[in-house]
Design a protein around this motif. Structure first.
Motif, PDB file in Angstrom:
ATOM      1  N   GLN A   1       1.203  -1.215   0.021  1.00 31.81           N
ATOM      2  CA  GLN A   1       0.026  -0.419  -0.329  1.00 31.81           C
ATOM      3  C   GLN A   1       0.525   1.446   0.337  1.00 31.81           C
ATOM      4  OE1 GLN A   1      -2.815  -0.403   3.056  1.00 31.81           O
ATOM      5  NE2 GLN A   1      -4.266   0.388   1.644  1.00 31.81           N
ATOM      6  N   SER A   2       1.941   1.230   0.508  1.00 28.65           N
ATOM      7  CA  SER A   2       3.217   2.291   0.750  1.00 28.65           C
ATOM      8  C   SER A   2       3.578   2.066  -0.173  1.00 28.65           C
ATOM      9  CB  SER A   2       3.817   2.086   2.293  1.00 28.65           C
ATOM     10  OG  SER A   2       3.334   1.484   3.118  1.00 28.65           O
TER      11      SER A   2
ATOM     12  N   ILE B   1       3.375   0.956  -3.612  1.00 32.09           N
ATOM     13  CA  ILE B   1       2.490   1.229  -4.847  1.00 32.09           C
ATOM     14  C   ILE B   1       0.479   1.383  -4.751  1.00 32.09           C
ATOM     15  CG2 ILE B   1       3.024   0.135  -7.232  1.00 32.09           C
ATOM     16  CD1 ILE B   1       2.553  -2.471  -6.008  1.00 32.09           C
ATOM     17  N   PRO B   2       0.608   1.834  -3.919  1.00 30.05           N
ATOM     18  CA  PRO B   2      -0.904   2.340  -3.474  1.00 30.05           C
ATOM     19  C   PRO B   2      -1.579   2.248  -4.322  1.00 30.05           C
ATOM     20  CG  PRO B   2       0.493   4.628  -3.307  1.00 30.05           C
ATOM     21  CD  PRO B   2       0.891   3.406  -3.020  1.00 30.05           C
ATOM     22  N   SER B   3      -1.566   2.905  -6.079  1.00 26.65           N
ATOM     23  CA  SER B   3      -2.653   2.683  -6.962  1.00 26.65           C
ATOM     24  C   SER B   3      -2.905   1.585  -7.068  1.00 26.65           C
ATOM     25  CB  SER B   3      -1.897   4.009  -8.005  1.00 26.65           C
ATOM     26  OG  SER B   3      -0.759   3.397  -8.598  1.00 26.65           O
ATOM     27  N   LEU B   4      -2.101   0.739  -7.210  1.00 23.87           N
ATOM     28  CA  LEU B   4      -2.374  -0.953  -7.904  1.00 23.87           C
ATOM     29  C   LEU B   4      -3.124  -1.391  -6.476  1.00 23.87           C
ATOM     30  CD1 LEU B   4      -2.298  -3.025  -9.790  1.00 23.87           C
ATOM     31  CD2 LEU B   4       0.056  -3.417  -8.486  1.00 23.87           C
ATOM     32  N   TYR B   5      -2.414  -1.369  -5.148  1.00 26.55           N
ATOM     33  CA  TYR B   5      -2.991  -2.277  -4.515  1.00 26.55           C
ATOM     34  C   TYR B   5      -4.511  -1.505  -3.880  1.00 26.55           C
ATOM     35  CZ  TYR B   5      -3.112  -4.535  -0.106  1.00 26.55           C
ATOM     36  OH  TYR B   5      -2.709  -5.247   1.314  1.00 26.55           O
ATOM     37  N   GLU B   6      -5.019  -0.140  -4.539  1.00 27.09           N
ATOM     38  CA  GLU B   6      -5.946  -0.046  -4.131  1.00 27.09           C
ATOM     39  C   GLU B   6      -7.373  -0.028  -4.895  1.00 27.09           C
ATOM     40  OE1 GLU B   6      -6.275   3.310  -0.913  1.00 27.09           O
ATOM     41  OE2 GLU B   6      -4.945   2.802   0.011  1.00 27.09           O
ATOM     42  N   SER B   7      -6.700  -1.035  -6.017  1.00 32.88           N
ATOM     43  CA  SER B   7      -7.818  -0.963  -7.021  1.00 32.88           C
ATOM     44  C   SER B   7      -8.885  -1.666  -6.742  1.00 32.88           C
ATOM     45  CB  SER B   7      -6.912  -1.081  -8.692  1.00 32.88           C
ATOM     46  OG  SER B   7      -6.105  -2.511  -8.335  1.00 32.88           O
ATOM     47  N   LYS B   8      -9.415  -1.672  -7.854  1.00 39.26           N
ATOM     48  CA  LYS B   8     -10.540  -2.471  -7.426  1.00 39.26           C
ATOM     49  C   LYS B   8      -9.949  -4.138  -7.410  1.00 39.26           C
ATOM     50  CE  LYS B   8     -15.755  -1.251  -8.124  1.00 39.26           C
ATOM     51  NZ  LYS B   8     -16.844  -1.056  -9.542  1.00 39.26           N
TER      52      LYS B   8
ATOM     53  N   SER C   1      -7.719  -5.460  -7.123  1.00 42.33           N
ATOM     54  CA  SER C   1      -7.005  -5.923  -5.599  1.00 42.33           C
ATOM     55  C   SER C   1      -8.062  -6.223  -4.501  1.00 42.33           C
ATOM     56  CB  SER C   1      -5.818  -5.238  -5.034  1.00 42.33           C
ATOM     57  OG  SER C   1      -5.327  -4.762  -3.957  1.00 42.33           O
ATOM     58  N   ARG C   2      -8.724  -5.322  -4.458  1.00 45.38           N
ATOM     59  CA  ARG C   2      -9.337  -4.897  -2.988  1.00 45.38           C
ATOM     60  C   ARG C   2     -10.635  -6.099  -3.195  1.00 45.38           C
ATOM     61  NH1 ARG C   2     -11.727   0.390  -0.227  1.00 45.38           N
ATOM     62  NH2 ARG C   2     -10.270   1.412  -0.815  1.00 45.38           N
TER      63      ARG C   2
END
Lengths: 742, 742
Positions: B362-363, B365-372, B374-375
């Protein structure tokens, strides 16, 4: 009229009967009859007859024609039906049909009847038929009104089941995992062989069975040896297995069973006590009268007296008077509700009435009996040395028994010992008052006298037979031997520490009998099923020359371990040998050999029968038994006398009716209950002692229920009278739940 | 200076050390060093080395020259002496010489030295000699200062002995009586024969031994069969015998042992708690200061902080602050005696500090980790179905393991399963914060990962070996198999009921280890004696063709059951096989065959060794073990958390530092201790949650003593501070009594 009702309430409370009977005068009279001891004895007699029919039915120990056993069984069924109809008349109709116990009995009776008809018809047509209803017979023992204790034992099993089963599943999971590992580690790639030369640990199901047997330790260390011989490291696998499954899991089983047993027993006893108080409150309600305007209702001495007389006609009026004084502490002539409610417990405390009587010889020939030599004899007999002398004689006797009785010196010595024992009894009878010596509670005096007299008779008969024709009856000789050895047991009684242990064992004895019934029920069911499955598969031949003896008459057993160990007599060919076999299975050792023996002559799935028996009896019932013994022991060690018992004793002391404690303790003759036969001898008659003395029979309670109640008395609130006025319809809740068809 | 002293008092209280040390600054520093963990580890290491010397001494598993083992032993003795001298410097001289523990150690050291000299001299002169001092080695394990638990276990045995022995005498009396009866009923006049053709029940001593063995059930039903085959009525004799001796007496043994264990344990724990409070009061005395004139003495926050920092340097300052708030409930900045005394117990409660950390991805590559997508992955992994799916996969895997792995389809399927397990772990690491996932308490996560990774490596190594040279290493394959099966165990964790049982078992685990030490001591002594008595009497030959293998290399065993069952490897020829043999004796089954085997090759009196072992281990130690497990279970079931623990939890809640309960319960990944790795994943970060959270580690205590104290906490008076001022000289009373030479 009223007294009948009150009496019933009191005796129901006293014996913890929870029957919701009709209170109409007619029903009350019927209920009194229903509770008559003779009818109960009759009922149990017929239950026993019904159960023992298995001895005479095919496969029979003693063959009787089918019509004879059927006729007896019909008679039994008739008796049970009459008893049930009687019960139906006593309690309200809707209560009767709501009670699963009654439904269960009716169903069992009907099914038995149907089975008998089918069996008779098929038999008449010469077709194969099975008396399947025989497994239902023990259900009657459980479901009759009197089977409260047994039902409770079954309930404690049922209550433990959910938790036991979750441990059991985990345990089985562990066995399966270990088996899988054993399969992978020890399967055919090692090429190991058992000592019989069979392949070792190759079939998964066989491994599971072998490892299950290892939990019971029955095949240790044999099951491990092939692997251990191949490589020492494999011992680790088995050590780990034994540690986890035999030690940890088996302890957990005991812990879970024990914990559940304790928890539920507590709740049940609490309910029992509540029901008892409720019943006593009702009895009070029947007899109560208003002494003064607006005052609390009371029961007068007169009514109370009449009630106790009717409830317990066997107790003496002096004893009754004592109980009254305990209740009516303030000497008012009447008692209130709180004092009245104690009555049921008071009646359960065993009070021994001692009468101070002179020795009959003293009345007959006082001059001789009170002469100096006579007094000396009495003093010698009462001396501690007298007991020690005879203990030593017994020990010498033990050595003589152990020696070879062919030697004439030794066989003649038997007469000397017998003479000594007879002399001992005569001396004691001279020194002590005979009626006191043979009082109800003097267990060891009775034991002694019976054994010595029987030994005397048997020895005389034996030598008469011998001298008359040189013929020695083996049976008589056996009896002589047994009696000789039994005599030695008395030594135990002289040592105080042993006496304490034995008294504890005797006290928990009646409760162990309940477990005896439980075992009987389970054994009976398994014996019936086993007999149908395995009868005549394995035969025992008395005749040594019969070549079939070597393989129990079944070629399939040729060369099997079962036959090699000459286990042929362990079979299901009649009910007695079935019971003995089941006992051997309970003892566990070699159970797998017995199981595989029967699996060989029938089918592998026969092992299920044996595993099921092991799980039922060893894992559950034996653990409940151990839990019971442990709990009873802890209670014996920790709980003193109950409050009521103490107040009764205090009252006895107050009234100066107590027996001097020291005299009792010193007296060695009447060890068993240390009572009764103590004051009659009158060596030093204390003039101002009253002629009637009381003693509370130490810790002995009259019913098993009372023992159980005492077990949890400490945790119960003594002032919990809130349920005095529980609504009518809730009273039915005290009916013990049943365990039967459900 | 003062803080050193106070720290020692606190940590002594915390770990229940009862050492009466000198309070001079120098002695205090020495005492701090004495308690250093490294020195303790070193001591136990040398005790272990000393005990394991048995592997290398004659009769040896791995032979080493005598001078080598002697040299190592001398080194061990030196270490023990240094440790003892250190101890002597710490405590006052007169205390040192009064303590039987120290005397015992000195005597053991001296005797060992003397024995070594004698042995060396005799060996040099080529004379026969025995290293008799080896039996004394386990005494060191008992008598070192750290052996408190073990000494307590021995004390509970010693305390139970008087009562056990009186039951034992009665039990032996019963066995003797039954034997006498058996002799009379079944002796030679019946002419019965055992299946080996020997005469049956003719010698009194043999009957006694046979019937003693029957109590252990090891020869049931064989011992009964000859009599039963002759006449069914004799079964009654054996049934009665088993009932009385096996069931009743063995239950009584357990009851007596259990009862004594409970009684004495209670008293000891009471003394321990008193000693603990006394020590805490002393620590208070060292640090106390007068806040206001005439007011009670108090300890300031500053001093308290410094003390805790020194006593437990490993706990975080936040945790320390939490403890302070629990003590200083009124937020006054100082605490009184009563609050201070709790500290030792507070330090024993395990508090888990949770840090709310974002996932490293999350720290990064936040964009990827918080993508749909990934969630979605995270949500899938956290769903209950994920766990169930993998449980099902495990079950399928179990079936595949059970099938024949020669089949290429099945052996290849292993790769599929491995891939699935690796995938599972990777997914979990993706969804959960890795540091939380691998936190100290996440037992199952660690277990899972280690097993899967090890299996992966072992499988790869195995196939590399196979493909490289067609050679399969059996060792590697075994490891692969074991790991495969171990993987399956994880299923248990998913089922809540099983988890509860296993957690209970794990919690009583450390205490069971004390019994492990106890068993080690007893086994070691018996192994040493057994090796001297029976070494090389029975030999095992690896070589199948060797004709001596059939009778274990000893002509006396020709045709004996011992040799027929190929028990040759059960011998006393080295310390490892001695231990395995003793374990087999502990499991009981066939112990009489092992015993008679060794009696055949030496002398009949050798049976005494085996009977003694049975009485010691099975009747006493195993019963103590069962008593311990039962008691621990009951405590687990009945006692909730302690008062202090609850107040700590209340404080955590008050400060809003608690972890939401539901989140914990629902989380299935971290089942073992249900903590830690729960908040890091941050799917739905609640903004106002503090970044630091606490949780009391459910019921887990850090020391065995604490568990035992909790066992009896319910019965102890929490306000019993009367001993705050017990006189100085009485403090020595808290020294645990020793069990050694006495």
């Amino acid at each position: 009229q009223d007294f009948d009702l009150a009496t019933i309430y009191v005796s129901d409370a006293q014996y913890n009967r929870n029957i919701y009977f009709d209170t109409s005068p007619q029903a009350v009279r019927l209920y009194l009859l229903y509770n008559h001891w003779a009818l109960k004895v009759l009922l149990y007699f017929f239950i026993l007859v019904n159960l023992s029919l298995a001895i005479f039915e095919e496969p029979a120990l003693v063959s009787l024609p089918t019509w004879a056993t059927m006729l007896v069984e019909l008679l039994c069924l008739l008796v049970f039906t009459i008893r049930l109809v009687h019960y139906a008349k006593v309690i309200p109709r809707e209560k009767f049909w709501k009670d699963p116990k009654n439904i269960c009995i009716i169903v069992v009776l009907l099914l038995t009847l149907i089975d008998m008809i089918i069996y008779g018809a098929l038999k008449a047509a010469n077709l194969y038929s099975v008396r399947w209803s025989r497994v239902l017979r023990p259900l009657l023992l459980i479901n009759v009104t009197e089977g409260r204790q047994l039902r409770r034992a079954f309930r404690s099993i049922r209550n433990a089941l959910p938790e036991v089963s979750s441990v059991f599943v985990l345990f089985i999971f562990s066995v399966l995992m270990f088996s899988l590992m054993a399969l992978k580690l020890l399967s055919k790639r090692r090429g190991l062989k058992t000592i019989e030369g069979a392949s070792y640990f190759t079939n998964y199901l066989e491994i599971v069975f072998d490892l299950y047997v290892l939990v019971t330790t029955a095949n240790s260390p044999d099951v491990m040896m092939p692997a251990y011989n191949a490589n020492s490291i494999f011992a680790l696998f088995f050590i780990l297995y034994i540690l986890v499954n035999t030690y940890i899991f088996m302890s957990v089983f005991l812990a879970v069973v024990f914990n559940n047993y304790k928890k539920h027993l507590k709740e049940e006893i609490r309910q029992l006590v509540r029901a008892k108080r409720h019943k006593m409150a009702r009895a009070f309600g029947v007899l109560q009268e208003q002494r003064e305007e607006g005052g609390p209702p009371v029961v007068s001495h007169e009514n109370w007296n009449k009630l106790v007389q009717q409830a317990r006609p066997d107790i003496s009026s002096a004893h009754r008077e004592l109980l009254w004084r305990v209740c009516d502490d303030g000497n008012q002539g009447f008692i209130g509700k709180v004092a009245f409610v104690q009555l049921a417990d008071l009646l359960n405390i065993e009070v021994i009435t001692l009468k101070s009587r002179p020795h009959p010889l003293q009345s007959l020939i006082p001059s001789l009996y009170e002469s100096k030599p006579s007094r000396l004899v009495c003093r010698v007999v009462q001396h501690r040395g007298f007991v020690i002398t005879f203990d030593l004689i017994i020990l010498v006797n033990a050595v003589f028994i152990g020696l070879d009785e062919e030697n004439p010196l030794i066989s003649n010595s038997e007469w000397v010992f017998l003479a000594l024992y007879v002399l001992e009894i005569l001396l004691k009878l001279y020194a002590f008052e005979p009626r006191a010596f043979f009082s109800k509670h003097s267990f060891w005096n009775w034991f002694d006298t019976i054994v010595v007299v029987a030994a005397l008779i048997a020895t005389i008969v034996n030598s008469a037979l011998k001298s008359s024709g040189g013929y020695t009856s083996r049976q008589v000789l056996d009896i002589v031997f047994i009696l000789r050895v039994l005599r030695l047991i008395r030594v135990v009684d002289s040592i105080k520490r042993f006496r304490a242990i034995i008294n504890t064992l005797i006290r928990i004895g009646p409760a162990i009998l309940t477990f005896g019934q439980l075992i009987l029920v389970v054994y009976y069911v398994f014996a019936m099923v086993g007999m149908e499955l395995f009868k005549n598969k394995v035969k025992f031949y008395e005749d040594i020359t019969n070549p079939e003896k070597a393989y129990c008459g079944n070629p399939l057993l040729k060369g099997s371990t079962f036959a090699q160990l000459s286990y042929c007599k362990n079979n299901f060919n009649n009910v007695v040998s079935s019971f003995i076999l089941l006992l051997e299975l309970t003892v566990v050792n070699q159970w797998h050999l017995l199981g595989t023996g029967f699996a060989t002559v029938t089918h592998k799935s026969a092992l299920i029968f044996f595993v099921l028996f092991h799980v039922m009896v060893v894992i559950i019932i034996i653990n409940i038994f151990v839990a019971f013994v442990l709990e009873a022991f802890f209670v014996e060690y920790s709980v003193g006398k109950g409050d009521l018992q103490t107040s009764l004793e205090r009252k006895i002391e107050e009234l100066e009716l107590t027996v001097a404690q020291e005299k009792l303790e010193d007296n060695l003759v009447n060890a068993m209950e240390t009572i009764d036969n103590d004051l009659g001898s009158g060596q030093s008659p204390t003039a101002n002692l009253p002629s009637l003395l009381f003693k509370v029979a130490s810790k002995r309670y009259r019913t098993v229920d009372a023992l159980l109640q005492r077990m949890f008395e400490a945790d119960l609130d003594p002032e919990d009278f809130a349920e005095n006025d529980i609504p009518e319809d809730q009273a039915g809740n005290f009916e013990n739940p049943t365990f039967g068809v459900a």
